[in-house]
Design an enzyme around this catalytic site. Structure first.
Site, PDB file in Angstrom:
ATOM      1  N   ASP A 169      28.601  -2.619   4.725  1.00 30.02           N
ATOM      2  CA  ASP A 169      27.969  -3.042   3.329  1.00 30.02           C
ATOM      3  C   ASP A 169      28.087  -4.333   3.304  1.00 30.02           C
ATOM      4  O   ASP A 169      29.117  -4.930   2.874  1.00 30.02           O
ATOM      5  CB  ASP A 169      28.855  -2.203   2.277  1.00 30.02           C
ATOM      6  CG  ASP A 169      28.340  -2.430   0.869  1.00 30.02           C
ATOM      7  OD1 ASP A 169      27.463  -3.145   0.837  1.00 30.02           O
ATOM      8  OD2 ASP A 169      28.937  -1.911   0.010  1.00 30.02           O
ATOM      9  N   LYS A 211      21.441  -9.713  -5.549  1.00 28.36           N
ATOM     10  CA  LYS A 211      22.818 -10.522  -5.432  1.00 28.36           C
ATOM     11  C   LYS A 211      22.330 -11.615  -4.416  1.00 28.36           C
ATOM     12  O   LYS A 211      23.260 -12.502  -4.330  1.00 28.36           O
ATOM     13  CB  LYS A 211      23.859  -9.602  -4.757  1.00 28.36           C
ATOM     14  CG  LYS A 211      24.264  -8.498  -5.730  1.00 28.36           C
ATOM     15  CD  LYS A 211      25.296  -7.794  -5.164  1.00 28.36           C
ATOM     16  CE  LYS A 211      25.380  -6.401  -5.791  1.00 28.36           C
ATOM     17  NZ  LYS A 211      26.034  -6.381  -7.037  1.00 28.36           N
ATOM     18  N   GLN A 222      28.168  -8.156  -1.025  1.00 26.13           N
ATOM     19  CA  GLN A 222      28.733  -9.441  -1.222  1.00 26.13           C
ATOM     20  C   GLN A 222      28.993 -10.282  -0.177  1.00 26.13           C
ATOM     21  O   GLN A 222      29.574 -11.458  -0.412  1.00 26.13           O
ATOM     22  CB  GLN A 222      30.113  -8.903  -1.990  1.00 26.13           C
ATOM     23  CG  GLN A 222      30.107  -8.058  -2.985  1.00 26.13           C
ATOM     24  CD  GLN A 222      29.451  -8.566  -4.549  1.00 26.13           C
ATOM     25  OE1 GLN A 222      29.557  -9.747  -4.397  1.00 26.13           O
ATOM     26  NE2 GLN A 222      29.104  -7.743  -5.379  1.00 26.13           N
ATOM     27  N   CYS A 245      33.287  -0.828 -10.229  1.00 27.98           N
ATOM     28  CA  CYS A 245      32.945   0.428  -9.341  1.00 27.98           C
ATOM     29  C   CYS A 245      33.855   0.492  -8.080  1.00 27.98           C
ATOM     30  O   CYS A 245      33.162   0.900  -6.837  1.00 27.98           O
ATOM     31  CB  CYS A 245      31.426   0.195  -9.028  1.00 27.98           C
ATOM     32  SG  CYS A 245      30.124   0.310 -10.373  1.00 27.98           S
ATOM     33  N   HIS A 289      33.073  -0.277  -2.658  1.00 28.44           N
ATOM     34  CA  HIS A 289      32.218   0.286  -3.984  1.00 28.44           C
ATOM     35  C   HIS A 289      31.984   1.699  -3.811  1.00 28.44           C
ATOM     36  O   HIS A 289      31.877   2.459  -2.602  1.00 28.44           O
ATOM     37  CB  HIS A 289      31.013  -0.626  -3.560  1.00 28.44           C
ATOM     38  CG  HIS A 289      30.349  -0.398  -4.610  1.00 28.44           C
ATOM     39  ND1 HIS A 289      29.354   0.353  -5.218  1.00 28.44           N
ATOM     40  CD2 HIS A 289      30.065  -1.565  -5.936  1.00 28.44           C
ATOM     41  CE1 HIS A 289      28.968   0.049  -6.532  1.00 28.44           C
ATOM     42  NE2 HIS A 289      29.247  -1.115  -6.823  1.00 28.44           N
TER      43      HIS A 289
HETATM   44  N1  C6P Z   1      28.328  -4.493  -7.258  1.00 24.81           N
HETATM   45  C1  C6P Z   1      29.298  -5.849  -8.873  1.00 24.81           C
HETATM   46  O1  C6P Z   1      29.177  -6.358 -10.083  1.00 24.81           O
HETATM   47  P1  C6P Z   1      23.356  -2.137  -6.083  1.00 24.81           P
HETATM   48  O2  C6P Z   1      24.245  -1.550  -7.291  1.00 24.81           O
HETATM   49  O3  C6P Z   1      22.730  -0.827  -5.178  1.00 24.81           O
HETATM   50  O4  C6P Z   1      22.637  -3.202  -6.214  1.00 24.81           O
HETATM   51  O5  C6P Z   1      24.920  -2.427  -5.206  1.00 24.81           O
HETATM   52  C2  C6P Z   1      26.054  -1.650  -4.959  1.00 24.81           C
HETATM   53  C3  C6P Z   1      26.836  -2.414  -4.290  1.00 24.81           C
HETATM   54  C4  C6P Z   1      27.285  -2.046  -3.042  1.00 24.81           C
HETATM   55  N2  C6P Z   1      28.357  -2.539  -2.454  1.00 24.81           N
HETATM   56  C5  C6P Z   1      29.050  -3.438  -3.063  1.00 24.81           C
HETATM   57  C6  C6P Z   1      30.211  -4.425  -2.381  1.00 24.81           C
HETATM   58  C7  C6P Z   1      28.765  -4.213  -4.282  1.00 24.81           C
HETATM   59  O6  C6P Z   1      29.280  -5.132  -4.800  1.00 24.81           O
HETATM   60  C8  C6P Z   1      27.753  -3.495  -4.983  1.00 24.81           C
HETATM   61  C9  C6P Z   1      27.442  -3.772  -6.439  1.00 24.81           C
HETATM   62  C10 C6P Z   1      28.196  -4.913  -8.487  1.00 24.81           C
HETATM   63  O7  C6P Z   1      30.241  -5.936  -8.234  1.00 24.81           O
HETATM   64  C11 C6P Z   1      27.618  -3.970  -9.392  1.00 24.81           C
HETATM   65  S1  C6P Z   1      28.933  -2.526  -9.562  1.00 24.81           S
END
Ligand code: C6P
Length: 427
Positions: free
Chosen positions: A221, A247, A224, A385, A144
């Protein structure tokens, strides 16, 4: 409230919820999520955008409401009753997070506003302290942007080098390339556990073991993975683990950075301000102990308490039960998606969670998303992203279906039927 036995259920979106056969009572679960009764464009909501954010169960909504109605006060600084109550509830949430990911100590749980902030924190502190000119950081093609840009900013600032593990046509890491990317200059490997655009589950334990055999720390990370897989940071032996609370059925603006205590102790603070200090004079500041050293300013108190309630909720059901129901639903979805004409999956890894990216030849993903929206179906379209992933597959964007524990077989059927509308429009 939570009952995992098999039964038939009803609610406002009754026609989409029938008896499921996996032994997991999604109908009962759905009753915990008031938003699922919503209609969109006159149709029952079918929410398949769970990788972007999950909905919140009533216990989370009620907990945050109760906090504002009965507790609302600043933490760690008041002698009065409400301040101490708020502090206790906030610190109880930290204990819930600690125990959920099996960290050794509460000192290892830093509260942030999300995974993005957690990674930026590590880049700005651990990174600035340990990465010098010529040093190397390894990430992967499926990161991401929040696990690319902070390292890019750091390597540019320091004259260091960012190296990237490639991915194959299935959207899996080319693990055989990793040893060749590691050198004595490698100072960190920062890798996504589960890809948000491909659904791939990466072999992070293998990566961590390899990295540690060369003395290299690893950041995982888990944005997910935390909602789909059992996470045990001690078993993984990762050095850092980050995720966002929203999430995991918790409120937005909540995040976690897990770090091994000795690493966090060695790192300078991230931001300066209230709560992260032990003593301040104009000459010098003594920093607070862990975890407060990294938590400057008034945090998202209600949000973190809500995240604690979300963790209780998930634990009450059982992450293994959730995972096995999601696997059942994913297998069902995959077996039906293959019959959709012109359906090209993006990401067909052997090890996957319930995230399906796809394109329909000749139809832009945004058009798919818009047409499905009129059928009440929420999916995400775009690059998610992860622009390097799009480049790797030579596509501008994908449509993405991401499944959570409250989704049902009937919703998948509805989605497949609605895709026909897309073809009708583009016939
Ligand atoms: N992915 C998606 O629709 P934040 O924005 O800080 O809560 O999470 C960032 C982030 C970091 N790593 C991974 C693997 C992610 O999937 C995400 C967030 C969302 O896939 C929003 S782009």
């Amino acid at each position: 409230m939570i009952n995992t036995s098999t039964k038939t259920k009803t609610d406002a979106s009754e026609n989409l919820i029938l008896k499921d056969t996996s032994g997991f009572d999604a109908g009962s679960i759905r009753k915990d999520f008031p938003i699922l009764n919503t209609t969109v464009h006159g149709k029952p909501l079918v929410y398949l955008d769970n990788a972007a954010t999950t909905h919140k169960p009533l216990v989370v909504i009620e907990k945050t409401r109760e906090y504002f109605e009965e507790t609302n006060s600043n933490i760690h600084r008041g002698v009065h009753f409400l301040s101490q109550k708020a502090t206790n509830e906030y610190e109880e949430a930290r204990e819930k997070v600690r125990s959920f990911i099996n960290a050794k100590s509460l000192k290892e749980i830093i509260f942030t506003k999300g995974a993005t902030e957690s990674i930026n924190l590590v880049a700005s502190t651990f990174g600035r302290m340990n990465i010098n000119a010529g040093d190397e950081i390894i990430i992967s093609y499926m990161e991401h942007h929040s696990n690319i840009v902070p390292w890019q900013m750091l390597t540019q600032e320091k004259g260091a080098v960012l190296k990237v593990v490639p991915i194959n046509d299935h959207g899996e890491l080319e693990m055989d390339k990793l040893p060749g990317l590691i050198s004595e200059k490698t100072k960190l490997i920062s890798i996504v556990h589960v890809s948000n655009s491909l659904g791939t589950i990466n072999p992070v334990k293998e990566i961590i073991d390899l990295a540690h055999s060369k003395g290299i720390p690893v950041l995982v990370d888990g944005s997910q993975s935390i909602q789909h897989l059992k996470i045990d940071v001690r078993e993984l032996d990762c050095d850092f683990f980050v995720f966002s609370g929203h999430k995991l059925y918790g409120p937005t603006g909540t995040g976690v950075l897990y770090g091994k205590e000795e690493l966090l102790e060695s790192m300078p603070p991230y931001q300066g301000g209230g709560d992260m200090i032990a003593a301040v004079s104009f000459e010098k500041t003594l920093y607070n102990e862990l975890p407060f050293k990294f938590e400057a300013g008034t945090p998202n108190i209600a949000g973190m308490i809500g995240l604690g309630a979300a963790i209780d909720y998930v634990r009450g059901i059982g992450i293994e039960k959730i995972a096995s129901y999601e696997k059942y639903l994913s297998d069902y979805a995959a077996s039906h998606f293959v019959d959709i004409p012109k359906f090209r999956p993006i990401g067909s890894a052997k090890e996957k969670v319930s995230v399906f990216s796809f394109i329909l030849a000749g139809i832009h993903p945004h058009d798919i998303g818009t047409i499905l929206d009129f059928e009440g179906i929420a999916i995400r379209t775009g690059h998610h992203c992860t622009q390097p992933v799009m480049k790797r597959f030579n596509i501008p964007a994908t449509a993405r279906v991401s499944i959570a524990m409250y989704n049902t077989k009937e919703e998948i059927d509805h989605f497949v039927r609605a895709i026909n509308k897309v073809f009708e429009v583009f016939a």
